[in-house]
Enzyme design. Structure first.
Site, mmCIF file in Angstrom:
data_model
loop_
_atom_site.group_PDB
_atom_site.id
_atom_site.type_symbol
_atom_site.label_atom_id
_atom_site.label_comp_id
_atom_site.label_asym_id
_atom_site.label_seq_id
_atom_site.Cartn_x
_atom_site.Cartn_y
_atom_site.Cartn_z
ATOM 1 N N ASP A 167 -30.218 58.347 3.489
ATOM 2 C CA ASP A 167 -30.188 57.109 2.699
ATOM 3 C C ASP A 167 -29.043 57.131 1.688
ATOM 4 O OD1 ASP A 167 -31.089 54.595 2.005
ATOM 5 O OD2 ASP A 167 -32.540 55.328 0.526
ATOM 6 N N HIS A 173 -21.725 53.402 6.164
ATOM 7 C CA HIS A 173 -22.346 53.826 7.435
ATOM 8 C C HIS A 173 -21.342 54.614 8.282
ATOM 9 C CE1 HIS A 173 -25.751 51.488 6.344
ATOM 10 N NE2 HIS A 173 -25.224 50.316 6.581
ATOM 11 N N LEU A 218 -30.490 73.803 19.410
ATOM 12 C CA LEU A 218 -30.935 72.877 18.366
ATOM 13 C C LEU A 218 -31.436 71.598 19.037
ATOM 14 C CD1 LEU A 218 -31.130 72.010 15.351
ATOM 15 C CD2 LEU A 218 -28.801 71.130 15.570
HETATM 16 C C1 IPE Z 1 -34.927 54.324 5.410
HETATM 17 O O1 IPE Z 1 -33.979 53.836 4.522
HETATM 18 C C2 IPE Z 1 -34.439 54.171 6.811
HETATM 19 C C3 IPE Z 1 -33.259 54.935 7.186
HETATM 20 C C4 IPE Z 1 -32.564 55.761 6.462
HETATM 21 C C5 IPE Z 1 -32.845 54.742 8.539
HETATM 22 P P1 IPE Z 1 -34.080 52.370 3.899
HETATM 23 O O2 IPE Z 1 -32.909 52.234 3.012
HETATM 24 O O3 IPE Z 1 -34.227 51.360 4.981
HETATM 25 O O4 IPE Z 1 -35.436 52.446 3.068
HETATM 26 P P2 IPE Z 1 -35.993 51.524 1.915
HETATM 27 O O5 IPE Z 1 -35.910 50.108 2.388
HETATM 28 O O6 IPE Z 1 -35.101 51.724 0.718
HETATM 29 O O7 IPE Z 1 -37.371 52.012 1.661
HETATM 30 C C1 IPE Z 2 -29.162 54.392 5.038
HETATM 31 O O1 IPE Z 2 -28.355 53.898 4.015
HETATM 32 C C2 IPE Z 2 -28.700 53.938 6.399
HETATM 33 C C3 IPE Z 2 -29.606 52.993 7.065
HETATM 34 C C4 IPE Z 2 -30.748 52.577 6.604
HETATM 35 C C5 IPE Z 2 -29.183 52.522 8.359
HETATM 36 P P1 IPE Z 2 -28.620 52.468 3.398
HETATM 37 O O2 IPE Z 2 -27.880 51.464 4.190
HETATM 38 O O3 IPE Z 2 -30.070 52.203 3.267
HETATM 39 O O4 IPE Z 2 -27.960 52.619 1.976
HETATM 40 P P2 IPE Z 2 -28.514 52.072 0.593
HETATM 41 O O5 IPE Z 2 -29.904 52.603 0.425
HETATM 42 O O6 IPE Z 2 -28.498 50.575 0.675
HETATM 43 O O7 IPE Z 2 -27.566 52.609 -0.419
HETATM 44 MG MG MG Z 3 -31.417 52.556 1.809
#
Ligand code: IPE
Ligand code: IPE
Ligand code: MG
Length: 252
Positions: A24, A41, A135
């Site tokens: 995240d 990303h 792995l």
């Molecule tokens: C969780 O992250 C999903 C992934 C990392 C794929 P999110 O960014 O979607 O989670 P919330 O919405 O903050 O809980």
């Molecule tokens: C996690 O990073 C990647 C996915 C959920 C695909 P985020 O896109 O949720 O990044 P933040 O949380 O908005 O910074």
């Molecule tokens: Mg996120």
């Protein structure tokens, strides 16, 4: 099938056998740099590569990465489509390397809404690496913990319709055999980057006794040192599985 932490006390060691990561913070990493979220990303793919390599070096046997949740479809269409394209590109680019590194790749989640091209690439990548066992890398895509429990329930009843007549015969083993990663032990260590302290519908069943580690580091900045720090923290935990500390010491 892997042993259940609630049915028996599992054997553990200082190095986690299975690490599950919520990657995240990509969007915030990019926003901080005045870049579009998608840049985060793209940068995040490099962190995946580093983490796979670092896990290999540490002797971790299972690595599960949350790449796209069942709720991430709620994001703007252009972000979702970039994520899908990135997934396709990464599979195309990385599979040869994974094969050479002894990594077995599997993708877990409901793959049915994905474009046929992506589904085909996933199957090819899984087939191409299926002889590897150094792995076990699982990518959770369109994955949700609740979906997993529900699809396991359906799979269990389909395989054994008689259970509907005798629900008292349904036990943990019967259900968990149909979860989406029956080959993997339950995660020993859960890592969430990006500062949030929540599970966001990741492996809700499998995390029953997992050690939970949260770091403020955004996923694109996550590197070998960050992973080693998490693993060192894990090494300092006393995993009691319901027992007392004295019992744990006596069992050593
Ligand atoms: C969780 O992250 C999903 C992934 C990392 C794929 P999110 O960014 O979607 O989670 P919330 O919405 O903050 O809980
Ligand atoms: C996690 O990073 C990647 C996915 C959920 C695909 P985020 O896109 O949720 O990044 P933040 O949380 O908005 O910074
Ligand atoms: Mg996120």
């Amino acid at each position: 099938m892997a042993t259940s932490s609630t049915l028996a006390v599992p054997q553990t060691s200082g190095v986690p056998r299975h690490i599950a990561i919520i990657m995240d913070g990509n969007g915030r990493w990019a926003t901080r740099r005045h870049l579009p979220r998608t840049a985060g990303h793209i940068k995040g793919v490099q962190a995946v590569r580093r983490t796979v390599e670092a896990c290999g070096r540490l002797g971790v046997r299972y690595l599960t990465l949350f790449a796209f949740s069942s709720e991430n479809w709620r994001r703007p269409a252009d972000e979702v489509s970039l994520l899908m394209r990135l997934f396709v590109k990464s599979l195309e680019r990385e599979v040869v390397k994974l094969e050479k590194q002894g990594v077995r790749l599997r993708v877990v989640g409901d793959l049915s809404p994905f474009e046929p091209r992506l589904q085909e690439l996933i199957h090819q990548a899984e087939a191409r690496t299926e002889h590897n066992d150094q792995l076990n890398l699982s990518i959770a895509a369109n994955y949700g913990g609740r979906w997993d429990v529900l699809q396991a329930m359906r799979g269990m009843l389909r395989a054994n319709p008689g259970l509907a007549e005798h629900p008292e015969h349904i036990d943990e083993d019967a259900l968990s055999a149909h979860l989406s990663m029956p080959w993997a032990p339950e995660p020993d260590l859960f890592i969430r980057t990006g500062g949030e302290q929540r599970v966001s519908n990741f492996l809700i069943w499998q995390l029953a006794y997992t050690e939970l580690y949260f770091t403020d580091t955004y996923w694109p900045d996550f590197d070998r040192a960050c992973l080693e720090e998490a693993v060192a923290w894990y090494g300092g935990r006393e995993r009691r599985f319901g027992r007392t500390s004295a019992q744990v010491l006596a069992a050593r």
